[in-house]
Design a protein around this motif. Sequence first.
Motif, PDB file in Angstrom:
ATOM      1  N   GLY A  34       1.371  31.763 -17.954  1.00 30.93           N
ATOM      2  CA  GLY A  34       1.031  30.347 -18.133  1.00 30.93           C
ATOM      3  C   GLY A  34       2.216  29.534 -18.613  1.00 30.93           C
ATOM      4  N   HIS A  35       2.972  30.078 -19.565  1.00 30.66           N
ATOM      5  CA  HIS A  35       4.150  29.365 -20.077  1.00 30.66           C
ATOM      6  C   HIS A  35       5.231  29.264 -19.001  1.00 30.66           C
ATOM      7  CE1 HIS A  35       3.563  28.642 -24.451  1.00 30.66           C
ATOM      8  NE2 HIS A  35       2.575  29.504 -24.262  1.00 30.66           N
ATOM      9  N   VAL A  36       5.432  30.340 -18.246  1.00 33.44           N
ATOM     10  CA  VAL A  36       6.420  30.305 -17.171  1.00 33.44           C
ATOM     11  C   VAL A  36       6.036  29.266 -16.129  1.00 33.44           C
ATOM     12  CG1 VAL A  36       7.408  31.617 -15.254  1.00 33.44           C
ATOM     13  CG2 VAL A  36       7.176  32.686 -17.501  1.00 33.44           C
ATOM     14  N   GLU A  41       6.572  24.172 -13.347  1.00 29.95           N
ATOM     15  CA  GLU A  41       5.925  22.951 -12.859  1.00 29.95           C
ATOM     16  C   GLU A  41       6.637  21.712 -13.377  1.00 29.95           C
ATOM     17  OE1 GLU A  41       1.444  21.013 -12.475  1.00 29.95           O
ATOM     18  OE2 GLU A  41       1.852  22.530 -14.007  1.00 29.95           O
ATOM     19  N   ARG A  42       7.011  21.726 -14.666  1.00 31.97           N
ATOM     20  CA  ARG A  42       7.747  20.582 -15.222  1.00 31.97           C
ATOM     21  C   ARG A  42       9.094  20.408 -14.525  1.00 31.97           C
ATOM     22  NH1 ARG A  42       5.714  22.521 -20.257  1.00 31.97           N
ATOM     23  NH2 ARG A  42       7.704  23.554 -20.691  1.00 31.97           N
ATOM     24  N   ALA A  43       9.760  21.518 -14.218  1.00 34.01           N
ATOM     25  CA  ALA A  43      11.043  21.438 -13.522  1.00 34.01           C
ATOM     26  C   ALA A  43      10.859  20.867 -12.118  1.00 34.01           C
ATOM     27  CB  ALA A  43      11.695  22.817 -13.452  1.00 34.01           C
ATOM     28  N   ALA A  44       9.777  21.282 -11.441  1.00 36.79           N
ATOM     29  CA  ALA A  44       9.504  20.754 -10.103  1.00 36.79           C
ATOM     30  C   ALA A  44       9.186  19.264 -10.165  1.00 36.79           C
ATOM     31  CB  ALA A  44       8.349  21.517  -9.460  1.00 36.79           C
ATOM     32  N   GLU A  45       8.415  18.851 -11.172  1.00 37.53           N
ATOM     33  CA  GLU A  45       8.102  17.425 -11.331  1.00 37.53           C
ATOM     34  C   GLU A  45       9.366  16.615 -11.590  1.00 37.53           C
ATOM     35  OE1 GLU A  45       3.592  17.941 -13.189  1.00 37.53           O
ATOM     36  OE2 GLU A  45       5.303  17.529 -14.503  1.00 37.53           O
ATOM     37  N   ALA A  46      10.256  17.162 -12.394  1.00 38.57           N
ATOM     38  CA  ALA A  46      11.522  16.472 -12.655  1.00 38.57           C
ATOM     39  C   ALA A  46      12.351  16.362 -11.376  1.00 38.57           C
ATOM     40  CB  ALA A  46      12.312  17.205 -13.737  1.00 38.57           C
ATOM     41  N   SER A  47      12.305  17.389 -10.537  1.00 39.22           N
ATOM     42  CA  SER A  47      13.048  17.354  -9.273  1.00 39.22           C
ATOM     43  C   SER A  47      12.475  16.300  -8.335  1.00 39.22           C
ATOM     44  CB  SER A  47      13.006  18.730  -8.606  1.00 39.22           C
ATOM     45  OG  SER A  47      13.678  19.694  -9.385  1.00 39.22           O
ATOM     46  N   VAL A  48      11.145  16.207  -8.293  1.00 35.52           N
ATOM     47  CA  VAL A  48      10.507  15.188  -7.455  1.00 35.52           C
ATOM     48  C   VAL A  48      10.923  13.796  -7.914  1.00 35.52           C
ATOM     49  CG1 VAL A  48       8.301  14.139  -6.817  1.00 35.52           C
ATOM     50  CG2 VAL A  48       8.543  16.622  -6.808  1.00 35.52           C
ATOM     51  N   THR A 105       8.620  22.579  -4.004  1.00 36.11           N
ATOM     52  CA  THR A 105       7.846  23.818  -4.104  1.00 36.11           C
ATOM     53  C   THR A 105       8.460  24.737  -5.144  1.00 36.11           C
ATOM     54  OG1 THR A 105       7.181  23.657  -1.780  1.00 36.11           O
ATOM     55  CG2 THR A 105       6.999  25.821  -2.813  1.00 36.11           C
ATOM     56  N   TYR A 106       7.608  25.336  -5.973  1.00 39.76           N
ATOM     57  CA  TYR A 106       8.068  26.332  -6.939  1.00 39.76           C
ATOM     58  C   TYR A 106       7.206  27.585  -6.823  1.00 39.76           C
ATOM     59  CZ  TYR A 106       4.103  25.141 -10.014  1.00 39.76           C
ATOM     60  OH  TYR A 106       2.844  24.940 -10.527  1.00 39.76           O
ATOM     61  N   ASP A 107       7.718  28.703  -7.344  1.00 40.90           N
ATOM     62  CA  ASP A 107       7.030  29.988  -7.249  1.00 40.90           C
ATOM     63  C   ASP A 107       6.139  30.174  -8.470  1.00 40.90           C
ATOM     64  OD1 ASP A 107       6.317  32.446  -6.226  1.00 40.90           O
ATOM     65  OD2 ASP A 107       7.949  33.499  -7.231  1.00 40.90           O
ATOM     66  N   ARG A 108       4.842  30.227  -8.273  1.00 35.70           N
ATOM     67  CA  ARG A 108       3.884  30.357  -9.358  1.00 35.70           C
ATOM     68  C   ARG A 108       3.555  31.830  -9.611  1.00 35.70           C
ATOM     69  NH1 ARG A 108       0.568  26.852 -11.901  1.00 35.70           N
ATOM     70  NH2 ARG A 108      -1.304  27.705 -12.896  1.00 35.70           N
ATOM     71  N   LYS A 109       3.576  32.232 -10.901  1.00 36.75           N
ATOM     72  CA  LYS A 109       3.244  33.596 -11.286  1.00 36.75           C
ATOM     73  C   LYS A 109       1.757  33.693 -11.613  1.00 36.75           C
ATOM     74  CE  LYS A 109       5.851  35.669 -14.282  1.00 36.75           C
ATOM     75  NZ  LYS A 109       6.245  36.884 -13.535  1.00 36.75           N
ATOM     76  N   VAL A 119       4.463  20.649  -5.726  1.00 38.79           N
ATOM     77  CA  VAL A 119       4.252  19.439  -6.523  1.00 38.79           C
ATOM     78  C   VAL A 119       4.589  18.252  -5.636  1.00 38.79           C
ATOM     79  CG1 VAL A 119       5.049  18.069  -8.481  1.00 38.79           C
ATOM     80  CG2 VAL A 119       4.697  20.531  -8.742  1.00 38.79           C
ATOM     81  N   GLU A 120       3.639  17.387  -5.408  1.00 39.19           N
ATOM     82  CA  GLU A 120       3.831  16.237  -4.522  1.00 39.19           C
ATOM     83  C   GLU A 120       3.396  14.974  -5.240  1.00 39.19           C
ATOM     84  OE1 GLU A 120       2.378  14.600  -0.118  1.00 39.19           O
ATOM     85  OE2 GLU A 120       1.717  16.547  -0.870  1.00 39.19           O
ATOM     86  N   TRP A 121       4.292  14.012  -5.300  1.00 39.50           N
ATOM     87  CA  TRP A 121       3.999  12.726  -5.925  1.00 39.50           C
ATOM     88  C   TRP A 121       4.209  11.604  -4.920  1.00 39.50           C
ATOM     89  CZ3 TRP A 121       6.790  13.020 -11.351  1.00 39.50           C
ATOM     90  CH2 TRP A 121       6.056  13.849 -12.200  1.00 39.50           C
ATOM     91  N   CYS A 122       3.349  10.614  -5.008  1.00 38.08           N
ATOM     92  CA  CYS A 122       3.434   9.432  -4.148  1.00 38.08           C
ATOM     93  C   CYS A 122       4.150   8.305  -4.889  1.00 38.08           C
ATOM     94  CB  CYS A 122       2.017   9.007  -3.740  1.00 38.08           C
ATOM     95  SG  CYS A 122       1.919   7.414  -2.897  1.00 38.08           S
ATOM     96  N   PHE A 123       5.017   7.608  -4.177  1.00 39.34           N
ATOM     97  CA  PHE A 123       5.749   6.484  -4.774  1.00 39.34           C
ATOM     98  C   PHE A 123       5.750   5.292  -3.814  1.00 39.34           C
ATOM     99  CE2 PHE A 123       7.612  10.168  -6.817  1.00 39.34           C
ATOM    100  CZ  PHE A 123       7.802   9.762  -8.127  1.00 39.34           C
ATOM    101  N   THR A 124       5.857   4.117  -4.390  1.00 36.99           N
ATOM    102  CA  THR A 124       6.207   2.934  -3.611  1.00 36.99           C
ATOM    103  C   THR A 124       7.523   2.388  -4.151  1.00 36.99           C
ATOM    104  OG1 THR A 124       4.903   1.485  -5.068  1.00 36.99           O
ATOM    105  CG2 THR A 124       3.836   2.298  -3.056  1.00 36.99           C
ATOM    106  N   LEU A 125       8.375   1.975  -3.240  1.00 37.74           N
ATOM    107  CA  LEU A 125       9.639   1.346  -3.592  1.00 37.74           C
ATOM    108  C   LEU A 125       9.607  -0.076  -3.060  1.00 37.74           C
ATOM    109  CD1 LEU A 125      12.549   1.367  -4.648  1.00 37.74           C
ATOM    110  CD2 LEU A 125      13.259   2.246  -2.415  1.00 37.74           C
TER     111      LEU A 125
END
Length: 245
Positions: A34-36, A41-48, A105-109, A119-125
């Motif tokens: 869970g911690h991993v 997930e946080r790293a993937a969100e930061a990348s997005v 995409t990240y590898d989930r344990k 992890v997919e986020w929608c944005f408007t610019l």
Amino acid sequence: MPGFTRGVTTCCLVVLVLPVVLLGWFWFSLWHDGHVNERRERAAEASVLRLASRAARDTRRALAGSGPTGPEAVTGVLWRHTKAPVITYDAPHGTYTAARSWAVTYDRKGFLSAGPTQVEWCFTLVAHHAPGTGWTTRLTKRTRADCLASRLVDRDVVRARDVLASLPDELLTRAGVSRELAARGGQGQDVFTVRKVARERDRVSVTVRVRAGAGSDGPVARQCYRFTRPLARGEAPVAEPLARC
């Protein structure tokens, strides 16, 4: 008998302790995974977020550097740096809004949910030009549903591009393209509307309005695209959005 008694006692202890050890190992594995997963997930969100922010920054720099003011030129800049399937132009307010999702995409344990996870986020610019202040851009995170119609437009653009790539030269007319897109380009009577077909030397450009919706009660997106295809059959057309048809 003492040896037998000790052996029985040892076996009983093993029988009692082993489930506890296994249960402890199981819960520790769940806690560790869970911690991993949270870190990944946080790293993937930061990348997005970095991907979307970079696109916004590059768009702002390109607009400020080249100074385009025409709707088609500005739409082209947003397209090059965001690849947003839908870019709307609000003429009365002088704003351009690009809507798209970025994903990492990240590898989930885990025992039951291991494997690639996205992890997919929608944005408007939103880009706006005001006299005296130049170009400003505003990046806003949206709900996933806000980008659903945009993703459907992207899907239909790919479908239209595939249809146009396979058409023989004699069908590259407004009537021919309209008929082929209606027959092979998707469901619904109003998905593709062919506005114009023009030939220039060894290539043809087809202007199409693409309409996609997420259901009867869902959002609907409309975007004009120009497909440019060499007359040589089999080559995929280049698709680019237009501010208006």
